[in-house]
Design an enzyme around this catalytic site. Structure first.
Site: not given
Ligand SMILES: NC(=O)c1ccc[n+]([C@@H]2O[C@H](COP(=O)([O-])OP(=O)(O)OC[C@H]3O[C@@H](n4cnc5c(N)ncnc54)[C@H](O)[C@@H]3O)[C@@H](O)[C@H]2O)c1
Length: 432
Positions: A268
């Site tokens: 993030c």
């Molecule tokens: N990690 C954090 O602490 C956090 C906190 C707040 C917001 N975010 C935001 O949330 C979003 C996700 O982050 P995350 O950390 O969970 O990412 P992550 O990489 O842990 O998880 C994302 C998942 O999406 C899957 N994916 C990718 N393309 C896909 C598709 N077309 N269809 C289905 N699944 C698909 C991936 O395989 C993965 O399992 C981002 O925008 C991030 O900025 C993350």
């Protein structure tokens, strides 16, 4: 109010079962909704189908609740989206190699939903994006297939504020900001989300909700940059910045503590502000605070390495040929996420300088296949012998389950980037 029976009839979906999506799916299930999780990662779906999860920071009882509920299933079959009444999109939003927003994951997910849309479905984008994405990028994907907002589907943005590993705040008790593309779309989301989250914060539009998330992360990035800069200045003056912050935070108003460190990490804070910078450039505006904060925070791994070189120098050693152990490569304590971690950059810089580098991290057994590096390494086993062999030890992540007293007792010098050794007095400890 959505009564229990009505709740049982509704099916919720989550696309992207990562650090954000899986805990969200767990909350949907806890609230009594039948929930389908979608991901393109077959390994994740296989694990979930066996009743296992891959996020180490989630407590076991929550995992049991998920699988014992009988309400959860996980699949790579996106055709099942046609059963879903509300779907939350939680896929990655990285930067591309030109540091521009890469919305391809969000676009692909939206397309999958649009192609398999259940009539009347509610779509909520949760991934962090720049203001305007939901209206300018997502809405046309649905409209191009003949769908009409507030007629046969609803669309809103609700930023995910997950903080993995936080013991006090979790998906449920972090207030949930919701902004619809229209009033009706926002209201549709709230009708369901109020059964899932403790508190809903309805905002006037999807753009306000998108900008809220960017403000929160930019605020952190800028304030961390400020204390990182002060760390460097105060160090030259012989003042410990952590002592200063401890004192300043006793002021009951007008001050909120932020802590310096070896640089920014995670999915993030190092990334999201640049989504806004990119969008602002389209309006001919430079985001100077964001750029400056990025510059200062990005310099921190180099500062840590320079500090290590000067500490080795005091012991008449050069970096070249020295054995250096990194403790912690997760981007923050007590979690298993090393994305964008400054620890990786520090390892690379030390290796470039000719050091023999190893790392210990109880949460990250291996470094491989990472976006920002070709580095392949495995965590070593922490032992007194290993510590004694090192010319320097650098604490990059202050995991709670490490015996720091023992680290100090058995090391020749320790560079502490997190103030993890604040309670230990020793002239072997150097802050960086
Ligand atoms: N990690 C954090 O602490 C956090 C906190 C707040 C917001 N975010 C935001 O949330 C979003 C996700 O982050 P995350 O950390 O969970 O990412 P992550 O990489 O842990 O998880 C994302 C998942 O999406 C899957 N994916 C990718 N393309 C896909 C598709 N077309 N269809 C289905 N699944 C698909 C991936 O395989 C993965 O399992 C981002 O925008 C991030 O900025 C993350």
């Amino acid at each position: 109010m959505d009564g229990n029976n009505e709740r049982k009839e509704k099916v919720l979906g989550v696309i992207g079962l990562g650090y954000v999506g899986l805990p969200l799916a767990m909350e949907f299930v806890r609230a009594g909704y039948k929930t389908i999780g979608f991901d393109i990662d077959v390994k994740k779906i296989d694990k979930l189908s066996r009743g296992e999860i891959y996020l180490k920071h989630i407590q076991e009882d929550r995992v049991k609740d998920l699988f014992n509920s009988g309400l959860f299933s996980a699949t790579t079959d996106f055709l099942q989206l046609n059963k879903v009444d509300l779907v939350s999109i939680c896929v990655p939003t990285p930067l591309d190699k030109y540091r521009q927003p890469d919305l391809s994951f969000v676009e692909n997910s939206a397309r999958a939903v649009a192609e398999n849309l259940k009539q009347g479905a509610i779509v909520v984008l949760e991934s962090t994006v720049y203001p305007g994405t939901t209206r300018e990028i997502l809405l046309p994907i649905f409209e191009d297939l003949g769908n009409e907002l507030d007629m046969n589907f609803y669309l809103a943005f609700s930023p995910e504020r997950e903080d993995p590993g936080n013991k006090k705040f979790n998906t449920r008790n972090i207030p949930k900001v919701v902004g619809g593309l229209s009033e009706q779309s926002g209201r549709k989301v709230v009708e369901i989300y109020k059964n899932v989250f403790d508190e809903i914060v309805e905002v006037p539009s999807a753009e306000v909700a998108e900008a809220t998330k960017i403000l929160e992360n930019t605020y952190r990035s800028v304030n961390i940059a400020l204390v990182n800069e002060l760390k460097v200045i105060f160090d030259k003056m012989g003042i410990n910045v952590w002592d200063v912050i401890e004192a300043a935070k006793t002021k009951p108003f007008g001050f909120k503590p932020f802590y310096p460190g070896p640089g920014l990490g995670g999915h993030c804070i190092p990334i999201d502000p640049f989504y806004l910078s990119w969008k602002a450039r389209k309006f001919g505006i430079n985001t100077r605070f964001i750029e400056l904060a990025g510059e200062i925070n990005t310099m921190m791994p180099e500062y840590v390495v320079m500090k290590t070189i000067s500490v080795l120098n005091k012991n008449k050693k050069s970096l070249k040929g020295s054995k250096v152990l990194i403790i912690g490569v997760a981007y923050k304590k007590d979690i298993d996420d090393s994305r964008e971690s400054p620890g990786i950059k520090i390892i690379e810089l030390l290796e470039e300088g000719g050091a023999e580098v190893s790392y210990y991290d109880p949460y990250i057994p291996e470094i491989y296949n990472m976006r920002q590096t070709d580095l392949v390494m495995s965590s070593v086993k922490l032992s007194d012998e290993l510590l004694k062999e090192q010319d320097a030890v650098i604490i990059v992540t202050a995991h709670s389950n490490i015996d720091y007293k023992n680290v100090v007792d058995n090391s020749s010098v320790i560079v502490d980037t997190r103030n993890a050794l604040s309670n230990i007095k020793s002239d072997k400890i150097f802050k960086a």
